[in-house]
Design a protein around this motif. Structure first.
Motif, short mmCIF file in Angstrom:
data_model
loop_
_atom_site.label_atom_id
_atom_site.label_comp_id
_atom_site.label_asym_id
_atom_site.label_seq_id
_atom_site.Cartn_x
_atom_site.Cartn_y
_atom_site.Cartn_z
N LYS A 13 -15.10 22.96 50.98
CA LYS A 13 -16.10 21.89 51.00
C LYS A 13 -16.52 21.73 52.44
O LYS A 13 -15.91 20.98 53.20
CB LYS A 13 -15.52 20.59 50.43
CG LYS A 13 -16.57 19.50 50.24
CD LYS A 13 -15.98 18.30 49.52
CE LYS A 13 -17.06 17.24 49.27
NZ LYS A 13 -16.52 16.05 48.57
N PRO A 14 -17.55 22.47 52.85
CA PRO A 14 -17.94 22.51 54.27
C PRO A 14 -17.95 21.14 54.92
O PRO A 14 -18.46 20.19 54.34
CB PRO A 14 -19.35 23.11 54.23
CG PRO A 14 -19.39 23.89 52.95
CD PRO A 14 -18.54 23.12 51.98
N PRO A 15 -17.35 21.03 56.12
CA PRO A 15 -16.77 22.11 56.94
C PRO A 15 -15.28 22.32 56.72
O PRO A 15 -14.61 22.92 57.54
CB PRO A 15 -17.04 21.61 58.36
CG PRO A 15 -16.86 20.12 58.24
CD PRO A 15 -17.43 19.77 56.88
N TRP A 16 -14.74 21.83 55.59
CA TRP A 16 -13.31 21.93 55.33
C TRP A 16 -13.02 22.97 54.25
O TRP A 16 -13.81 23.17 53.34
CB TRP A 16 -12.75 20.58 54.90
CG TRP A 16 -12.84 19.53 55.96
CD1 TRP A 16 -13.84 18.60 56.10
CD2 TRP A 16 -11.93 19.32 57.03
NE1 TRP A 16 -13.60 17.83 57.21
CE2 TRP A 16 -12.43 18.24 57.79
CE3 TRP A 16 -10.74 19.92 57.41
CZ2 TRP A 16 -11.79 17.76 58.92
CZ3 TRP A 16 -10.09 19.44 58.54
CH2 TRP A 16 -10.61 18.37 59.27
N LEU A 17 -11.84 23.57 54.37
CA LEU A 17 -11.36 24.48 53.33
C LEU A 17 -9.84 24.38 53.29
O LEU A 17 -9.22 23.84 54.20
CB LEU A 17 -11.80 25.92 53.62
CG LEU A 17 -11.31 26.58 54.91
CD1 LEU A 17 -10.12 27.49 54.62
CD2 LEU A 17 -12.42 27.39 55.55
N MET A 18 -9.26 24.88 52.21
CA MET A 18 -7.81 24.88 52.10
C MET A 18 -7.34 26.25 51.64
O MET A 18 -7.90 26.84 50.72
CB MET A 18 -7.33 23.81 51.11
CG MET A 18 -5.79 23.75 50.99
SD MET A 18 -5.21 22.53 49.78
CE MET A 18 -5.64 21.01 50.63
N ILE A 19 -6.30 26.74 52.30
CA ILE A 19 -5.70 28.02 51.95
C ILE A 19 -4.25 27.76 51.53
O ILE A 19 -3.50 27.08 52.23
CB ILE A 19 -5.72 29.00 53.14
CG1 ILE A 19 -7.16 29.30 53.54
CG2 ILE A 19 -5.00 30.29 52.78
CD1 ILE A 19 -7.26 30.24 54.74
N ASP A 20 -3.88 28.31 50.37
CA ASP A 20 -2.51 28.23 49.89
C ASP A 20 -1.75 29.45 50.40
O ASP A 20 -2.08 30.59 50.08
CB ASP A 20 -2.48 28.19 48.36
CG ASP A 20 -1.07 28.01 47.82
OD1 ASP A 20 -0.24 28.92 48.02
OD2 ASP A 20 -0.81 26.98 47.19
N VAL A 21 -0.72 29.20 51.19
CA VAL A 21 0.12 30.27 51.72
C VAL A 21 1.55 30.00 51.27
O VAL A 21 2.21 29.10 51.78
CB VAL A 21 0.06 30.35 53.26
CG1 VAL A 21 0.92 31.51 53.76
CG2 VAL A 21 -1.37 30.52 53.74
N GLY A 22 2.01 30.75 50.29
CA GLY A 22 3.37 30.58 49.79
C GLY A 22 3.65 29.20 49.25
O GLY A 22 4.76 28.68 49.41
N GLY A 23 2.65 28.58 48.63
CA GLY A 23 2.83 27.26 48.05
C GLY A 23 2.54 26.11 48.98
O GLY A 23 2.59 24.94 48.58
N VAL A 24 2.21 26.41 50.23
CA VAL A 24 1.84 25.37 51.21
C VAL A 24 0.34 25.42 51.43
O VAL A 24 -0.23 26.47 51.73
CB VAL A 24 2.58 25.59 52.55
CG1 VAL A 24 2.15 24.53 53.56
CG2 VAL A 24 4.08 25.56 52.35
#
Length: 205
Positions: A13-24
């Protein structure tokens, strides 16, 4: 220091994003150029990152290219340029375009960026000449905007316009100005494409 993340893109959701790395889930703020290079949610993504630590928050910024991160790091060393303004500058033009502005003393083009007045533009031209990373004379890579995905968004046109306007405001444009930048654009585009078109219109005006 968190230098790179490799995981699943779960939200953007510009300018934010979220990446899941190993459940975090890592919340990241990114430039619009980087947003244009992102895959669809649910797909794997790899971003170079820069962590800024403040007393009240840890802020993580993401970049599709290492060169963009290098320029971001050079920008925040300039007096009066914080991470938010540096990200706004990189959202308005890619690395190559910024270098051309500085080398050509193009103050006018720089002042079209949100939060960059004439004095700030002059300071950028003076201080950035000696701060360009080693790749400044290399052939320019294709920009993230040129490689923008053409997949259509799933939100309604009204929500897409609202999201695009909110993203422009978060970059430093005033609400009325953001609305003018989006006025008349094809609202059938994705949020990212609308933002790209609005920024291109602003810089060419």
């Amino acid at each position: 220091m968190i230098g790179r993340l490799h995981g699943t893109l779960v939200e953007k959701k510009p300018p934010w994003l979220m990446i899941d790395v190993g459940g975090v889930g890592y919340e990241i703020e990114a430039s619009m150029n980087t947003f244009m290079a992102l895959p669809d949610t649910g797909e794997t993504v790899r971003l170079f990152t820069h962590l800024t630590i403040r007393e009240d928050a840890h802020l993580l910024f993401g970049f599709a290219r290492e060169q963009e991160r290098e320029l971001f790091r050079a920008l925040v060393k300039v007096n009066g340029i914080g991470p938010k303004l540096a990200l706004a500058i990189l959202s308005g033009m890619d690395e190559d375009a910024f270098i051309r502005c500085v080398m050509d003393d193009d103050i006018k083009a720089l002042t079209r960026l949100p939060g960059v007045g004439r004095k700030t533009a002059e300071r950028l031209v003076i201080e950035m000449r000696d701060r360009f990373p080693h790749w400044q004379n290399q052939a320019a890579p294709a920009t993230a905007m040129e490689n923008m995905p053409t997949t259509s968004g799933t939100s309604s046109r009204r929500d897409t316009l609202a999201d695009a306007e909110a993203a422009l405001v978060s970059l430093g444009y005033k609400p009325a100005e953001a609305a003018r930048m989006l006025s008349g654009l094809d609202d059938g585009q994705t949020t990212e494409a609308l933002i790209k078109s609005a920024l291109a219109r602003k810089l060419s005006s």
